[in-house]
Enzyme design. Structure first.
Site, PDB file in Angstrom:
ATOM      1  N   GLY B  90      -0.765 -15.777   0.801  1.00  0.00           N
ATOM      2  CA  GLY B  90      -1.918 -16.619   0.657  1.00  0.00           C
ATOM      3  C   GLY B  90      -2.836 -15.668  -0.474  1.00  0.00           C
ATOM      4  CB  SER B 122       3.434 -13.931  -0.824  1.00  0.00           C
ATOM      5  OG  SER B 122       2.435 -14.202  -1.879  1.00  0.00           O
ATOM      6  CB  ALA B 123      -1.205 -12.004   0.199  1.00  0.00           C
ATOM      7  CG  HIS B 159       5.333 -15.349  -5.759  1.00  0.00           C
ATOM      8  ND1 HIS B 159       5.975 -16.154  -4.995  1.00  0.00           N
ATOM      9  CD2 HIS B 159       4.315 -14.853  -4.936  1.00  0.00           C
ATOM     10  CE1 HIS B 159       5.450 -16.539  -3.962  1.00  0.00           C
ATOM     11  NE2 HIS B 159       4.373 -15.758  -3.485  1.00  0.00           N
ATOM     12  CD  GLU B 194       9.037 -17.753  -6.168  1.00  0.00           C
ATOM     13  OE1 GLU B 194       9.665 -18.446  -6.607  1.00  0.00           O
ATOM     14  OE2 GLU B 194       7.807 -17.924  -6.162  1.00  0.00           O
TER      15      GLU B 194
END
Lengths: 235, 235
Positions: B90, B122-123, B159, B194
């Protein structure tokens, strides 16, 4: 009376540095002999000197001499006495950190409100919004605040990019990021595509360039604003 | 002994949420009955409840029950007693702000050092680095600091995207942004594409997945690291 050109980008894919804006700058900076350049955003980390010399080359074409703010003994005097001011692109976190570090944010706001002609591109445009929170840049340095000049009553997203429907990349689109911003902030955000700019004269804000811009408001569907639109209604 | 999976993304273009990671998670979370989920990054601004129920669905496939940290009276106890922890993706600015707001950053560091199995995507992966300064996210909220968990002795760029040589867009490439970071910071940055993840067991860090990763060091040319590489040499 405020007098600003706030451009999405300095450079189009098809041309040289500031090239597409020169006809507009010839009018905007009419009678200006010397321009004060703020190089703090340092794109790709280039030095203040390198950046200023690149800008000098572009402005030489319209017979304007450029002086970098780092060349002045008193930064405050440099801004107060400037005939006109240009802040170039690069990293917005760095630019905002430096403006706070040298106590220039408030002075710059007052100076631009009083009518010193201003040009911003990319990061230099980002700072004309209420906050820098819709920048695309990487947080390479921790600024003391995200508040910026507030020359327009909304925020900008320069280099606005439409979602690539063919992309296999799962990172967030620009639209998703702005939607996340609107979970916590009520300010409108204008996605300004490369080649677009805002012309600010007093309280009148006009969208210029060939393209439409994308307006994002909290809890509303985004809308496209045609070039030539008067954006003074935005709050 | 640290025991982490640090993934670039939760989702590949070709599959469902966490799908490509499930075989790995089956091993990583062996014997785990209940997982503590930290939903603070709220992708697209979804609520903690919505996010937790999405994660529950994915983990049901490997017979793990998920509980969101927001469901606990004491957040501190929730972390201390967790069998395993997952922080989802997020907005990194939001995630880091919340972790500081609830005084969880130090506790989380200690808990992970003591061996509670962790998954980040991710985050949730970004925060395992030394700082969040190489995130791709928009600064939608002002965190009290950019310091993060320091589970690995470098920073991540999840990413990671290679420059698109056909692009006409003039915004900075990821590589340019990381180069700007290295003007002010000496930490290595690992661009994790990714489908790649890091497997951390104690001080051993191994690159996994099908792809290579791109390593950026200050004042050096970037290099490609093959999958399977031992990254424990990085500092």
């Amino acid at each position: 009376m405020k007098n600003l050109i706030i451009a999405s980008t300095s450079t189009l894919h098809t041309g040289g540095y500031l090239e597409y804006l020169l006809p507009e700058l010839l009018v905007h900076f009419k009678n200006v002999k010397t321009l004060l350049f703020i190089p703090y955003a340092r794109p790709s980390g280039i030095s203040h000197e390198e950046y200023t010399s690149k800008v000098s080359e572009a402005f030489a074409k319209i017979n304007i001499t450029v002086k970098g703010i780092h060349e002045f003994e008193s930064l405050t005097e440099a801004i107060k006495n400037a005939e006109a001011i240009f802040t170039g692109g690069g990293n917005t976190f760095l630019l905002v950190s430096q403006l706070y570090r040298y106590n220039l944010m408030t002075l710059l706001t007052e100076t631009l409100k009083n009518g010193t002609p201003y040009l911003g591109t990319s990061a230099g445009s980002n700072i004309t919004g209420l906050t820098m929170q819709t920048t695309n840049d990487m947080p390479i340095i921790y600024p003391p605040s995200f508040q910026t000049l507030g020359m327009i009553p909304f925020n900008l997203n320069p280099h606005y990019l439409d979602p690539d429907l063919n992309s296999k990349h799962m990172g967030e689109t620009r639209e998703t990021r702005i939607k996340e911003f609107h979970q916590f902030n009520s300010l409108p955000v204008l996605g300004l595509r490369e080649g677009s700019w805002l012309d600010v004269k007093g309280n009148k804000i006009t969208l210029k360039g060939d393209l439409s811009a994308r307006l994002f408001k909290q809890n509303q569907n985004p809308e496209e604003l045609e070039t030539g639109s008067d954006l003074s209604f935005l709050k």
